[in-house]
Design a protein around this motif. Structure first.
Motif, mmCIF file in Angstrom:
data_model
loop_
_atom_site.group_PDB
_atom_site.id
_atom_site.type_symbol
_atom_site.label_atom_id
_atom_site.label_comp_id
_atom_site.label_asym_id
_atom_site.label_seq_id
_atom_site.Cartn_x
_atom_site.Cartn_y
_atom_site.Cartn_z
ATOM 1 N N LEU A 165 -9.907 -26.627 2.512
ATOM 2 C CA LEU A 165 -9.806 -26.078 1.160
ATOM 3 C C LEU A 165 -10.498 -26.934 0.106
ATOM 4 N N ILE A 166 -10.122 -28.195 -0.011
ATOM 5 C CA ILE A 166 -10.674 -29.034 -1.077
ATOM 6 C C ILE A 166 -12.134 -29.402 -0.822
ATOM 7 N N PRO A 167 -12.521 -29.845 0.389
ATOM 8 C CA PRO A 167 -13.943 -30.158 0.598
ATOM 9 C C PRO A 167 -14.875 -28.984 0.308
ATOM 10 N N VAL A 168 -14.488 -27.786 0.735
ATOM 11 C CA VAL A 168 -15.324 -26.609 0.479
ATOM 12 C C VAL A 168 -15.345 -26.281 -1.009
ATOM 13 N N SER A 169 -14.183 -26.286 -1.651
ATOM 14 C CA SER A 169 -14.094 -25.910 -3.063
ATOM 15 C C SER A 169 -14.773 -26.922 -3.976
ATOM 16 N N LEU A 170 -14.907 -28.166 -3.535
ATOM 17 C CA LEU A 170 -15.569 -29.171 -4.364
ATOM 18 C C LEU A 170 -17.039 -28.852 -4.607
ATOM 19 N N THR A 171 -17.655 -28.052 -3.740
ATOM 20 C CA THR A 171 -19.042 -27.651 -4.016
ATOM 21 C C THR A 171 -19.078 -26.743 -5.238
ATOM 22 N N ARG A 172 -18.057 -25.906 -5.420
ATOM 23 C CA ARG A 172 -17.949 -25.093 -6.632
ATOM 24 C C ARG A 172 -17.682 -25.989 -7.842
ATOM 25 N N THR A 173 -16.823 -26.981 -7.657
ATOM 26 C CA THR A 173 -16.553 -27.939 -8.734
ATOM 27 C C THR A 173 -17.841 -28.620 -9.179
ATOM 28 N N PHE A 174 -18.653 -29.028 -8.217
ATOM 29 C CA PHE A 174 -19.928 -29.671 -8.521
ATOM 30 C C PHE A 174 -20.827 -28.742 -9.328
ATOM 31 N N GLY A 175 -20.989 -27.506 -8.864
ATOM 32 C CA GLY A 175 -21.830 -26.558 -9.575
ATOM 33 C C GLY A 175 -21.341 -26.274 -10.981
ATOM 34 N N THR A 176 -20.024 -26.172 -11.142
ATOM 35 C CA THR A 176 -19.457 -25.914 -12.460
ATOM 36 C C THR A 176 -19.680 -27.094 -13.400
ATOM 37 N N MET A 177 -19.470 -28.309 -12.904
ATOM 38 C CA MET A 177 -19.580 -29.489 -13.763
ATOM 39 C C MET A 177 -21.024 -29.784 -14.165
ATOM 40 N N VAL A 178 -21.997 -29.486 -13.291
ATOM 41 C CA VAL A 178 -23.397 -29.743 -13.648
ATOM 42 C C VAL A 178 -24.017 -28.567 -14.385
ATOM 43 N N GLY A 179 -23.269 -27.465 -14.504
ATOM 44 C CA GLY A 179 -23.761 -26.319 -15.260
ATOM 45 C C GLY A 179 -24.699 -25.406 -14.514
ATOM 46 N N ASP A 180 -24.765 -25.509 -13.193
ATOM 47 C CA ASP A 180 -25.631 -24.650 -12.382
ATOM 48 C C ASP A 180 -24.932 -24.421 -11.045
ATOM 49 N N ARG A 181 -24.242 -23.312 -10.912
ATOM 50 C CA ARG A 181 -23.442 -23.074 -9.712
ATOM 51 C C ARG A 181 -24.292 -22.808 -8.475
ATOM 52 N N ARG A 182 -25.560 -22.521 -8.674
ATOM 53 C CA ARG A 182 -26.439 -22.377 -7.508
ATOM 54 C C ARG A 182 -26.580 -23.696 -6.755
#
Length: 566
Positions: free
Chosen positions: A266-283
């Motif tokens: 759950l957390i390792p996979v979801s952290l990729t979304r966290t990364f995209g959200t925090m850098v402003g580019d979810r791609r």
């Protein structure tokens, strides 16, 4: 049910649940690490109270030096506390008649749990008291996981921020928020689900029963559900019972098996979304997720195929490689669990990896040797694959003749050097540790398999040693069970590998975060290498595989590959 159908249904269920939780969990974690608001419950300001008690200024930013110093100081204090708790457990409450733990085992265990490795060179039921398990090991399951998440958050800030001083956040705030806002509430829900399915939660020492042979048996009891939840959610892996997640008190049904797999991912996979959200580019996050998924499902397919075949008389009679596996999970549940735990830094097991086929065992070993980035541990997987992404960008930049850039930050000599050093730590520890161990004459007696050079026994014995050092240096904690690691050499060597394998990469990653944070952002130009989309995903996947292949192919050829060709 047909094994292929069973495997497909379990994989589909795991993917579906993760897809549903991916956006809300990922965005929630991004909010946790970016908000300026402290957690409160009614009129009680929980986090503010903790900060005041510990004399922490939550609004004070830290450079990478301060962040790393706080992290190392906290971890060192944790090692010392956990070591002495084990040593004096015999005079503390809830000891169940157990004496203090020996110095070698206490050191190895303290290093293991603080480093989020959870390697266990002891039998929990007869070694650790309930107090040590709950106040020592379970606490480290929370805080060691929160440390990894904090480092990932700090690295993301390095890409996002432009700070002359190179500030990357506040370690104490990140640690507190990771524990209180993410790990604790999710672990509580998982523990309730496990309790409802029959996982035990008791502070009694055990109960007597009559075995199938008519003899009396004492069954150990422990506060399992509460520790099992964070053991999986924090990608820790240390079982409160010796059989780990193969024990019916820890993992009683196929449903709990799926729940535990979901908790790990759950957390390792979801952290990729966290990364995209925090850098402003979810791609950007989706690209990293695509790479993780490609590696994960590729090795899962290999493991399922290898374990579904029949090698040997017993396997032929059973129709598959059922030795060392629980019937209630079968091949699909066992293979899915094995690839999940070795692809993360979890180390929990629901089957004996030592009994897997040579190809299946080699696949889960390779999963660790990739750096455990598919999808990796909580925090460690994200910052691990980001470091490899920087190396991939550097390689791509050389091909087009431009200074490499990632998310607007130039990758100069300092950044590439730090990334390279971070990547080289694990291979150096694994290969040096394995090399020294196999040439020591005293270690041969600890191998469950041995013999003349070139024989199947000696080859598998080498694989056991290679697996042990790969597990310790990658903060995984699982083992090929045929290796006895109770000698002072293994206790000390593996303990050192756990500490260096955990904290040296963290130091390099934090230094990298500070260096990136101090840079100005560079606007993307016509020659800028795109770091999202299929092209970069392919480049990054190739970089990961190439690094592992060049580094570990000779060692794998001496172990699992030779064994598979016998």
């Amino acid at each position: 049910m047909n094994p292929a159908l069973a495997a497909g249904l379990q994989i589909a269920l795991v993917v579906a649940v993760l897809a549903i939780l991916y956006v809300p969990v990922g965005d929630y974690m991004a909010k946790v690490y970016t908000t300026d608001t402290d957690l409160r419950s009614g009129d009680l300001r929980i986090e503010s109270l903790l900060y005041r008690l510990c004399r922490i200024n939550p609004r004070a930013e830290q450079t990478w030096y301060g962040y790393a110093g706080s992290l190392l100081g906290f971890s060192a204090a944790s090692v010392v506390f956990l070591y002495f708790l084990q040593r004096v457990q015999g005079v503390l409450p809830l000891n169940g008649g157990l004496e203090g733990v020996s110095p070698a085992v206490a050191f190895n265990t303290a290093a293991s749990f603080v480093a989020n490795t959870n390697w266990q060179s002891y039998v929990p039921e007869t070694t650790m008291s309930h107090l040590t398990q709950s106040a020592g090991l379970a606490v480290q399951n929370f805080v060691s996981a929160a440390v990894g998440m904090a480092v990932a958050a700090a690295l993301i800030r390095g890409f996002v921020r432009v700070s002359r001083g190179g500030e990357i956040g506040n370690f104490w705030v990140d640690l507190t928020r990771g524990c209180l806002r993410i790990l604790l509430p999710i672990a509580f829900v998982i523990a309730l689900i496990l309790l409802s399915q029959g996982v035990i939660q008791s502070f009694h020492t055990g109960f007597a029963s009559t075995g199938l042979d008519g003899n009396g048996v004492t069954n150990a009891l422990a506060p399992v559900a509460s520790q099992e939840a964070i053991k999986e959610l924090g990608t820790n892996g240390g079982g409160i019972l010796a059989a780990n997640s193969a024990h019916p008190f820890e993992n009683p049904t196929p449903l709990t098996n799926i729940v535990e797999i979901l908790a790990i991912l759950l957390i390792p996979v979801s952290l990729t979304r966290t990364f995209g959200t925090m850098v402003g580019d979810r791609r950007q996050g989706l690209t990293l997720l695509a790479v993780m998924s490609t590696l994960y499902f590729g090795l899962l397919a290999v493991t399922l195929a290898a374990e579904s075949g029949a090698r040997g008389v017993a396997a032929t009679a059973a129709g598959s490689m059922m030795e060392g596996k629980e019937v209630r999970f079968g091949i699909p549940g066992s293979a899915l669990f094995a690839v999940t735990t070795t692809g993360t830094s979890t180390g929990a097991v629901n089957s004996a990896h030592d009994s897997m086929s040579p190809l299946g065992g080699g696949a889960v070993l390779l999963n660790m040797l990739l750096g455990e980035i598919a999808p990796g541990g909580v925090g460690t997987g994200l910052y691990g694959i980001l470091v490899l992404a920087l190396i991939a960008v550097f390689v791509g930049g050389l091909l087009v003749g431009r200074t490499p850039e990632y998310l607007g930050k130039k990758l100069r000599q300092r950044e590439i050097t730090l990334a390279a050093l971070s990547v080289l730590v694990m291979p150096a520890l694994v290969l040096i540790g394995t090399g020294i161990t196999v040439i020591l004459g005293s270690t041969v007696g600890y191998l469950g398999n041995s013999g003349d050079p070139g024989t199947p026994g000696s080859i598998h014995g080498f694989s056991e040693v290679l697996y042990a050092f790969a597990s310790a240096s990658n903060n995984n904690g699982s083992a090929f069970g045929g290796l006895t690691v109770t000698s002072d050499w293994f206790q000390s060597a593996l303990g050192v590998c756990m500490l260096l394998g955990r904290f040296l990469p963290i130091l390099f990653v934090l230094a990298l975060a500070g260096s990136l944070s101090a840079q100005r952002k560079t606007p993307a130009g016509a020659g800028t290498l795109p770091t999202s989309g299929p092209m970069f995903a392919g480049l990054l996947t190739g970089t990961v595989v190439l690094v592992a292949a060049l580094t570990f192919f000779p060692a794998l050829a001496l172990g699992p590959i030779s064994e598979a060709l016998q």
